[in-house]
Design a protein around this motif. Sequence first.
Motif, short mmCIF file in Angstrom:
data_model
loop_
_atom_site.label_atom_id
_atom_site.label_comp_id
_atom_site.label_asym_id
_atom_site.label_seq_id
_atom_site.Cartn_x
_atom_site.Cartn_y
_atom_site.Cartn_z
N GLN A 160 0.81 -1.22 0.00
CA GLN A 160 0.00 0.00 0.00
C GLN A 160 0.85 1.27 0.00
N LEU A 182 -3.60 -7.38 -5.19
CA LEU A 182 -5.04 -7.07 -5.08
C LEU A 182 -5.84 -8.04 -5.96
N THR A 232 -11.11 -3.87 3.64
CA THR A 232 -11.25 -2.91 2.54
C THR A 232 -12.05 -1.69 2.96
N HIS A 272 -9.01 4.24 -6.37
CA HIS A 272 -8.96 3.23 -5.31
C HIS A 272 -10.28 2.48 -5.21
N TRP A 273 -11.39 3.19 -5.23
CA TRP A 273 -12.70 2.54 -5.17
C TRP A 273 -12.89 1.62 -6.37
N ARG A 276 -10.89 -1.62 -6.13
CA ARG A 276 -11.47 -2.59 -5.17
C ARG A 276 -12.72 -3.24 -5.76
N LEU A 327 -12.01 -7.05 -6.14
CA LEU A 327 -12.53 -7.76 -4.97
C LEU A 327 -14.02 -8.09 -5.07
#
Length: 741
Positions: free
Chosen positions: A207, A219, A247, A268-269, A272, A276
């Motif tokens: 990170q 990731l 998260t 970043h959003w 993820r 994920l």
Amino acid sequence: MYYDDEGKDVYAKQHRPRNSRLTSGRLPQAPLPPPTSLKEFFLQNLEHIPPIIYTLLSCYTRFHKIGASNVVVWDEAHFGKFGSHYLKREFYFDVHPPLGKMLVGLAGLLSGYDGSFDFKSGAEYPEHVPFVAMRVMLAMFGVGMVPLGWYTAVELGMSSWACHLVALMVLCDVGWLCISRFILLDSMLLFFTFLTVFCLTKFHNQQWQSFSPDWWLWLSMTGISIGCVTSVKMIGLFVTALVGLYTIEDLWEKFGDLKMPVHEQIKHWSARIVCLIVVPILVFMASFKIHFMILNHSGPGDAQMSSLFQANLVGNDFSKNPLEVAYGSKLTLKNMGWGGGLLHSHVQTYPVGSNQQQVTCYHYKDSNNDWIITPRWDEGPYNPNGPIKFLAHGDVIRLVHGPTTRNLHSHAIVAPVSKLNWEVSGYGNETIGDKHDHWVVEIVDDIKRGSDVKKHGRDDPKGRIHSLTTRLRFKHETLGCYLRAANAILPQWGFKQVEVSCDKENNPNDVHTYWNVESHWNERLPPGDTKFYRSPFLRDFWHLNVAMMTSNNALIPDPDKEDILASKPTDWPFLHLGLRMCGWGDTQLKYYLLGTPIIWWGSTISLVVGLLMFGVYILRMQRKYVDMEPREWEHFVYVGKIAFFGWVLHFAPFLIMGRVTYLHHYLPTLYFSVLMFAHVLDHVVFSSRRFTEKTKWIAFGIIAGLIVCTFWWFRGVAFGIDGPVNDHWGLLWRKSWNIYN
């Protein structure tokens, strides 16, 4: 220390982290120069020597005497049989997702197994079944747990002592060892759980350089691991929840960083969401797609799927069925709700309500699913030699149960489970009945022909009801309610089958009131046309998952039967009870699923100790005591959160589950308490400034010695107890263990 290139690479230099992510895990390591000799290469990779040794030891423990028992042990009866279905390409049904069972089938394929053995529990393996090779291949997942445990501890920033203890506990727990040595799904579930945690810790340590290749790699690997673990068993959702909590906290911290540009927040959003959420879903769906592609032949699980899906299976006889439905047709009715079954009846009666013959929904094919379309009572009996009369929208009919001749019936008596609906039963016979046997046929639409079907009469081929594709509702003529099956499970007296009731609410969009004709027999009609028979993947995927969840929820303890293998979640943390995995005769090799006591008891106590330590530190911080430097505190909290919340998320759901539970359900949970055990020891002893190096070595030697010695003492429960069990003394450390006869 934080790696710094002293400003030599100004343009490629990453910003120092703005939050505590850098200080909580393993610190970034300086890149090593390329080795110029074999000796230098060896010295640069000394840190990998211990996990290599542990992995070799793991190979020994997992493979030692793995073929000693030549009989089908415990759930090998289920999962070996599922592997056989893949090799024969027969469609089957199970409550678990398909990835693990496909890997069982792959192990069989690579071993040269032909899929001909039926894996009956306790049966001896014949010579042509390479069960040892299959066990060895699946045990490789158990071998992989050990290095994953080591490297996860490294990435968590634990000391070398703590890393050794984690590896030792994973290596020496006889519960993990025992479950990894058979043809089961648990070794795969554990491996992918370990892998998910490892990938998460690797990502955490990247990170400080967001959006770098390594950051994207780990990731993405975390997302792939989530997809794999949930594709083996749905218990994988628990470790998914741990990644989700991590998260959420991570993005919340970034949201509070006012120096971070909005476009970077969005990146970043987006990263993820893609890695994920989207990636795990795609992996999960891909396992089902491959599952459907392999199992393209008709098999024992057909009835769990939609009629259109079944029509595409090789060996299915739907293509021989007449397409248009007429009076006198014998047929089966499939409920079109997600996970719906076949309309069914049997000679047993309701012990409550009317005490008439039970009507249920059943997920397996047999003659008790057969119904015959006959005219209403005031129209006289059906004439098999008269003109063919096709079934049409608005017709009022009787549905007669083939084997018992009872009429499908409803009356103003409450249903046994769905109390707001009316009971549906089997009543009368070919000559006895009343108006409560009358049902109005309502066409909803046709999957292939649209909603115009009901606008045409029976004399127009466009208005005739087709098997498989026409969606129907059955309205009770007297009560005005609709025949419905909504996955409400009957008690044991109803054989845990799905309740069928008559719904007073007329909800045209309720798919649980939709039915279609599945199997159809009528000698007076020609066979149908298979060009109609297609089923989209997404519908099949969703249908099967609902059926899996419905069947899994039906696995509830029977109060009338004692299950000596089952245990309660509260029994697990302190090893109140083990599990006999096979017969217990004197001449049998016996396996007892039990953890290494020092590991289970110590790890459970460490959860309480870790929580108390956190509380004490918080109180002392409030009083302005400084017990740790910021780096130490962030590390203490980070590892504690991974271990404690991982344990809670894996353990707490079982406390509220209604389904029957067994000791092996705790095995993924144990991993997080093991991490907490090592973390607490690391914090109190190995990283403490109060103890000398000699004291730490002594403490490590005592703890490691206890782990190894207790493993050696209980090794027989995993390697097999030979001869009379009473000859093996010293295994009853708790009176509640049913090891001895």
